[in-house]
Design an enzyme around this catalytic site. Structure first.
Site, PDB file in Angstrom:
ATOM      1  N   GLY A  39      -0.008   5.565  -4.444  1.00 64.36           N
ATOM      2  CA  GLY A  39      -0.637   6.810  -4.621  1.00 64.36           C
ATOM      3  C   GLY A  39       0.035   7.884  -4.004  1.00 64.36           C
ATOM      4  NE  ARG A  40      -1.517   6.732   1.257  1.00 61.66           N
ATOM      5  CZ  ARG A  40      -1.654   5.615   2.066  1.00 61.66           C
ATOM      6  NH1 ARG A  40      -1.073   6.137   3.452  1.00 61.66           N
ATOM      7  NH2 ARG A  40      -1.840   4.237   1.803  1.00 61.66           N
ATOM      8  CG  ASP A  85      -2.202   0.974   1.042  1.00 59.10           C
ATOM      9  OD1 ASP A  85      -2.340   1.433  -0.025  1.00 59.10           O
ATOM     10  OD2 ASP A  85      -2.873   1.083   2.120  1.00 59.10           O
ATOM     11  NE  ARG A 122      -7.526   1.874  -5.531  1.00 56.27           N
ATOM     12  CZ  ARG A 122      -6.316   2.137  -4.756  1.00 56.27           C
ATOM     13  NH1 ARG A 122      -5.208   2.289  -5.749  1.00 56.27           N
ATOM     14  NH2 ARG A 122      -6.365   1.683  -3.660  1.00 56.27           N
ATOM     15  CG  ASN A 151      -7.902  -2.184  -5.223  1.00 59.70           C
ATOM     16  OD1 ASN A 151      -7.084  -2.921  -5.025  1.00 59.70           O
ATOM     17  ND2 ASN A 151      -7.941  -1.111  -4.444  1.00 59.70           N
TER      18      ASN A 151
END
Ligand code: IPE
Ligand code: IPE
Ligand code: MG
Length: 246
Positions: A18-19, A15, A66, A63
């Site tokens: 994206g960040r 995980d 998204r 997911n």
């Protein structure tokens, strides 16, 4: 021989792609691309350390919610990854397996997966398990249906129901339960991953974002795992005693 404290099965919730991208002003897909590189580094390091099964949560049933272009990008990346990594899998004698409803994946991905699984099926020592369109609740629902069918056809006697009988219908049939579950990016949740199989797993939640994860971070997790005492319901004294008897 790896030390006795090396987990046989490590499962990772990858995980933070994206960040990682957002922090750099890059598109999310660039985070996923860098995430794929982290997969390569982690994969090699894990099997070198003596891990037998490595399960990677790559795409959850949730997911699909998204944006369409992100989902498409992830599927493209998966396809590319499979083509690229076949050499690594062969060289390191790693078999590929999947868990999840893979029949719902795009046709080109399914084709690539089937070819890679077939080409690596003879490797018995190490297994890379990709969780694709995976969700624990879906898995349990699918297993319950398969179990009911086995009972209806007389293959399974219901009055002797046991966890082992049921678990044979999970996607993970034949794969030992994870010893260690790692989640990157600082989130401390399971997000529908291996809920039943991780009943007695050790958990490590690291703040490292997945694209920054690699050999050193994996070694740190393995060292932390080695410091844990797994008691499986017993007392600490019993566990220490059992070790002394060996
Ligand atoms: C994990 O990274 C990759 C997948 C879930 C496919 P994320 O894309 O979830 O990254 P964050 O959580 O938005 O940072
Ligand atoms: C979990 O990550 C799924 C994968 C790593 C494939 P998510 O980023 O989808 O999880 P949530 O939504 O934050 O719980
Ligand atoms: Mg996430």
């Amino acid at each position: 021989m790896p030390p006795a404290t090396t987990p046989a099965h490590v499962a990772i919730i990858m995980d933070g792609n994206g960040r990682w991208a957002k922090q750099r002003g890059l598109p999310r897909l660039e985070g996923h691309r860098r995430g794929a590189k982290a997969v390569r580094a982690t994969l090699t390091a894990a099997f070198e350390a003596g891990v037998k099964y490595l399960t990677l949560y790559a795409f959850s049933v949730e997911n699909w919610k998204r944006p369409q272009d992100e989902v498409g990008g992830l599927m493209g990346l998966l396809n590319y990854f499979l083509k690229q990594e076949l050499k690594t899998l062969q060289k390191n004698k790693i078999a590929l397996r999947t868990i999840g409803r893979t029949d719902a994946l795009p046709a080109d991905v399914r084709k690539e997966l089937a070819a890679t699984i077939k080409a690596t099926a003879h490797h018995k020592e190490r297994t890379l398990v990709l969780a694709l369109n995976y969700g624990s609740r879906t898995e349990i629902a699918d297993a319950a249906r398969a179990y009911a069918e086995a009972v209806a056809s007389g293959k399974q006697k219901n009055d002797e129901a046991s966890w082992d009988d049921f678990a044979r219908h999970l996607y993970t049939a034949g794969i030992p339960d994870p010893d260690l579950v790692i989640r990157t990016s600082g989130e401390t949740r399971i997000s529908n991953f291996l809920l039943m199989q991780s009943a007695y797993a050790e958990f490590i939640f690291t703040p490292v974002l997945w694209p920054d994860f690699g050999k050193d971070e994996l070694h740190a997790c393995l060292a932390e795992y080695a410091r844990r005492e797994r008691r499986f319901g017993r007392t600490s004294e019993q566990v220490a005693g059992a070790k002394g008897e060996k």
